[in-house]
Each structure stands twice: as structure tokens, then as C-alpha cells.
Design an enzyme around this catalytic site. Structure first.
Site, PDB file in Angstrom:
ATOM      1  N   SER A 190       0.443  -0.840   0.305  1.00 24.64           N
ATOM      2  CA  SER A 190       0.041   0.307  -0.199  1.00 24.64           C
ATOM      3  C   SER A 190       0.759   1.419   0.093  1.00 24.64           C
ATOM      4  CB  SER A 190      -1.232  -0.058   1.417  1.00 24.64           C
ATOM      5  OG  SER A 190      -2.094   1.397   1.390  1.00 24.64           O
TER       6      SER A 190
ATOM      7  N   ALA B  88     -10.127   9.016   7.437  1.00 30.95           N
ATOM      8  CA  ALA B  88      -9.347  10.885   7.387  1.00 30.95           C
ATOM      9  C   ALA B  88      -8.769  10.350   7.025  1.00 30.95           C
ATOM     10  CB  ALA B  88      -9.044  11.179   9.204  1.00 30.95           C
TER      11      ALA B  88
END
Length: 528
Positions: free
Chosen positions: A67, A386
Site C-alpha cells: 500500500s 480520515a
């Protein structure tokens, strides 16, 4: 386990010895480490994925990616038959399997687990694991290790899907198990078709509103950049300028994680981009944040996952109200339940805004697997962190009702405001990736909603003003010594920490309209 299966496993396992001194743990994102240490682990996760496929009699996915980590790292994780994360029930087995010291120990673990879970290992069962990887140089040799692990379980095939985004692999697993066609082209077709449908049902008064049709996207020099170049060719209503498509170092000074944490311009952007909507993906394209560049500065105005969630929630609520009325009752026997799921890291202003909209907001511990599980309890569940990872889930019962309601409206009130709301919701359910957070589907949904509202990004950012916050990482000798409760908002142990926090917070007026201070203690965020 018969002798043939035993012999295959012993031979293949001996080819992938565990590096000395290495102990890894399967978290929300699977295993991650320096790529040079992962070959044995990836091989063993291949075995696990194959066993999961045999047990469930379904297609399972295995993705090789780290990632937003640096390019020298890599990782591996399993996509369950639903397209979501690996069942939490299997995570302890993943840990034990990956750290087994020798082939005989590993073989015994597999045998014991197979008996416990009633997994047939006699060669009669069939299974399939879809294998994907991102653009990291280590991905190819780790994929070979995964194939060896998968095929060491008799009757299981490894289907190499090549280089792709993490969300693409999860989408393919989910689609295959629903009996749908699931090639990469099918993925692009579904996103582009549902996006066009949403654009078609933009209110007439907003169709010519002066919203810039161009968005500039930071591809993090990962797989997302090159794949977005393919998707954008199918989009006639949106101009996408892709930067950082792989000509630089993956995640170095670029990407959603960098932009969200550093709040400065990523590499490849500059003064000429002031005034444009900009977005940033992470290395495997499952995170999305927006930003705008400040004039005469290297700083940005960040529009993070909390703001994306708020935009989605506002739009979904508006369509439900049009379709069902303000009370949310679709008929006497059915009531659509819309829920929003956040973690303790969400900015308090976003939570207050969502509650002021009349939405049900709940919190879970940090980790997508917890958010996703909670969101699945609603007719429509929206979750976002977030950091830009999130999605929208629609229950099968709600979608069934929605299809039926649309058919009714087609015969009684075709082209009415109610029917258009139904069609928008159906389009959203097809555009959004319901398996996992997907920066492509998220990007297209944001763009469609902004056009629908007739909003610029600056108007969107004014939904609410973030409370000032600061997050710090504090290294401790034993992370497990800090025990939290209430979705990581209260420290239970060691005794005394929460009391000290309460003493500090008691010095401040707690509200949503004045300047506040937020900070974290071992992953727990506190607003003062």
C-alpha cells in the site's frame, strides 16, 4: 490428509524456509515487512488462501502489496469470498502458520486446522485463488512464491491476474462469487457506465453550472496511475490529468498518505495547478484524499476522508428523502436505515456535522475490518477513515426494494423526481466498490456529486471547519500494556492514564465551535 498431499506440502515447504529471527503478525492490512523477508510468508499465505477457498467452495483473492509503505517493503493479504477482508476467525491461524519453524510443524498445523474447520484435503475438492500484485519490483518473485503455496493444496488453482490495484482484485473476487463476469475490462465498464448514469440524472439547473470538469490526480507513482489512464479513456464527462504515473519512486513525496499527513504539495504539482481540484491516491489505490494548492505556497488545503464521507452522506440522505419522504419510511412495513461509521481518529467537527444532519453515527476500533463489519448492519452503511479509505455498503434487501420501487415508478411516475432519486441510488450502488475502499470509484462519485450539487471544491470544503488536531506516535516498550475501551476513546489500563487525561481536558471548554486541541495516546485520539 492423504500421503500424496502430505508429500507435496513437505516438499514445497522445504523450498521456502523461514528467515531466522523473523516473526510477523497478520493485521488489518495482512503481513507487511521488507520484501527480502517475505518469500516464506507469502508462500504460506498462499496455502491459507487455498484452504479458505476449499472450505468456502468459493473464489478467494490474494493481493501482494504494501500500500502506502516505501518501495522496498511489500506485503500480502487475503480477500474473502465476499470481497472483504479475511475472516477474523482465520487471523490467529495466519499468524501461527506464518511463524511455524519447520516443515513438519507447519504440516501438523495445517492438518489440525483442517480437521477443526472440516476442510477436506483428500484432493477431491476444487478451489481457485485470484492472485494480484502492485508495481513493486519485488511483486513478481513474491507472486511465484504465492503460486507455489496455492497449488500445494491439491485441487486448487492459482489464477494470476497480473498487476492491478487492490480494489480491483477485491471487486473481482466479489463479482466472481456473485456469478458475474469479473475481468479488468468488466470493472472499468461498470464504473464508467454507472458514472455516466449519475451524470445523466444531474438536476437540469446544475448541468451548466460553472464547475471545472478537470481534476488533477496524483497516482503516487504506483499501480493507480497507470490503471487510471485506462479508465479515463472511457469517461466523456470528466477530464482527468494523471501525474506521478510511475516515473518516480513509489510513495516518495507523493501519495494520499504523504498528502494527508504532511499537508504539502506532492511531487509533480506546482503553482500552475492553483485553482484546480487535485486528488491523491495511495500506492495500491485504495485510499483517496482531495486537496487544493495555496497561492504562493507549498502548502495545501486538505479535503480528507472525513469530508468525503460527509459529502457522500449528505447526497445519500438527500436522495432517500426525495424517494421516501423526510421520515425515511419507504412503506408501512419497511424503513430504510442509513448509518455512518467512524473511528476515534475522525475529526470531531465531522462527527458533529453528521449528527446535525440527523444521521446515526457510530464508532468502532481503528481498522477497516471493524468499520466494514459495522457498516454492513445498515440498509446503507457509509464508512471512511480520515486517511481516505472507505466505501458505501448497500444491503441486498434494500437494493431489492429499490429495484422494485423503481419499476413501480417507471409505470406510474416515469421521469418524476422520485424515480430519478431511485435511479441515482441504484447508480451509486454500482459505482461504489462495495468490497473495499476504492480510490477510482470514490473519485468518480465525488466528481458526480459535486456536479449534481453545482459545487466547487471550495464550497464542499466549507461544509464544516475541522477542529485543530495533532497526532503523535509515542514508542513504548509493550504496546499491549495500554488497554482501551469504547472504540479506543477511553484508556482502561494502566490505571491512572485516563484520570490524567480527564484532568487535562477538564481545563478546557469542550465544544464544537471554538478552537480545540486533539491528540493521541497509543492510537487513541482525545479532543480538548
Amino acid at each position: 490428509m492423504n500421503e500424496q498431499q502430505r508429500s507435496i506440502l513437505l516438499h514445497s515447504t522445504s523450498c521456502f524456509p523461514l528467515p531466522p529471527g523473523v516473526k510477523l503478525s497478520y493485521g488489518t492490512a495482512g503481513f507487511r515487512a521488507d520484501a527480502s523477508l517475505l518469500e516464506s510468508t507469502v508462500f504460506r499465505v498462499g496455502i491459507l488462501a487455498a484452504l479458505r477457498s476449499v472450505q468456502t467452495r468459493s473464489v478467494v483473492g490474494l493481493m501482494i502489496t504494501a500500500s502506502h509503505n516505501q518501495a522496498s517493503d511489500n506485503g500480502v493479504k487475503v480477500a474473502d469470498p465476499s470481497g472483504g477482508m479475511l475472516s477474523q476467525h482465520w487471523e490467529p491461524f495466519a499468524d501461527t502458520l506464518s511463524n511455524a519453524g519447520d516443515p513438519n510443524t507447519l504440516l501438523q498445523l495445517i492438518d489440525d486446522f483442517a480437521k477443526k474447520e472440516k476442510i477436506p484435503l483428500e484432493g477431491a475438492s476444487e478451489g481457485e485463488v485470484l492472485l494480484g500484485r502492485d508495481t513493486r519490483p519485488s511483486g513478481e518473485f513474491l507472486a511465484e512464491a504465492a503460486k507455489q503455496g496455492i497449488t500445494s493444496i491439491m485441487g486448487v488453482n492459482a489464477t494470476d491476474m497480473g498487476v492491478m490495484t487492490t480494489p480491483q482484485l477485491h471487486w473481482m473476487v466479489r463479482s466472481r462469487n456473485k456469478g458475474m463476469e469479473a475481468s479488468e475490462n468488466n470493472y472499468y465498464d461498470q464504473l464508467s457506465t454507472s458514472f455516466r448514469c449519475l451524470m445523466e440524472y444531474i438536476p437540469k439547473g446544475n448541468r451548466n453550472f460553472n464547475v471545472n470538469d478537470k481534476v488533477i490526480v496524483d497516482g503516487a507513482d504506483g499501480v493507480g496511475g497507470e490503471k487510471l489512464e485506462i479508465l479515463k479513456k472511457l469517461l466523456s464527462d470528466l477530464s482527468i490529468d494523471v501525474r506521478n504515473r510511475g516515473d518516480g519512486v513509489l510513495n516518495e513525496g507523493v501519495g494520499a498518505d504523504f498528502v494527508q499527513k504532511e499537508k504539502i504539495i506532492p511531487r509533480g504539482f506546482g503553482p500552475a495547478d492553483v485553482g484546480f481540484r487535485c486528488a491523491s491516491l495511495d500506492g495500491d489505490a485504495d485510499r483517496l484524499v482531495y486537496f487544493s494548492i495555496e497561492l504562493n505556497s507549498n502548502k495545501i488545503v486538505l479535503v480528507d476522508g472525513d469530508k468525503i464521507l460527509s459529502l457522500f452522506a449528505l447526497f445519500i440522505k438527500e436522495q432517500l428523502n426525495i424517494l421516501t419522504g423526510e421520515d425515511g419510511k419507504v412503506n408501512e412495513s419497511y424503513q430504510a436505515r442509513l448509518g455512518v461509521v467512524q473511528t476515534a481518529y475522525a475529526n470531531g467537527a465531522s462527527t458533529y456535522y453528521l449528527k446535525q444532519l440527523g444521521l446515526e453515527v457510530v464508532f468502532t476500533p481503528t481498522g477497516v475490518k471493524y468499520l466494514h463489519e459495522k457498516a454492513s448492519e445498515y440498509d446503507i452503511g457509509i464508512y471512511f477513515e480520515a486517511n481516505g479509505h472507505g466505501t458505501i455498503l448497500f444491503s441486498e434487501s434494500f437494493l431489492c426494494w429499490l429495484e422494485g420501487r423503481n419499476n413501480e415508478l417507471t409505470s406510474t411516475s416515469k421521469c418524476s423526481e422520485q424515480q430519478e432519486a431511485a435511479l441515482r441510488l441504484l447508480a451509486v450502488s454500482k459505482l461504489i466498490n462495495q468490497a473495499v475502499g476504492d480510490s477510482f470509484s470514490g473519485l468518480l462519485l465525488v466528481e458526480a456529486i459535486l456536479k449534481h450539487m453545482g459545487w466547487s471544491m471550495f464550497k464542499w470544503n466549507e461544509l464544516y471547519h475541522d477542529l485543530p488536531s495533532r497526532q503523535l506516535k509515542v514508542k513504548v516498550v509493550d504496546r499491549t500494556a495500554v488497554i482501551t475501551a469504547n472504540a479506543e476513546t477511553v484508556v482502561v489500563r494502566p490505571i491512572g492514564i485516563q484520570e490524567a487525561i480527564n484532568a487535562e481536558t477538564g481545563k478546557f471548554i469542550q465544544c464544537y465551535t471554538t478552537t480545540c486541541l486533539a491528540y493521541s495516546v497509543h492510537g487513541t485520539r482525545y479532543i480538548l
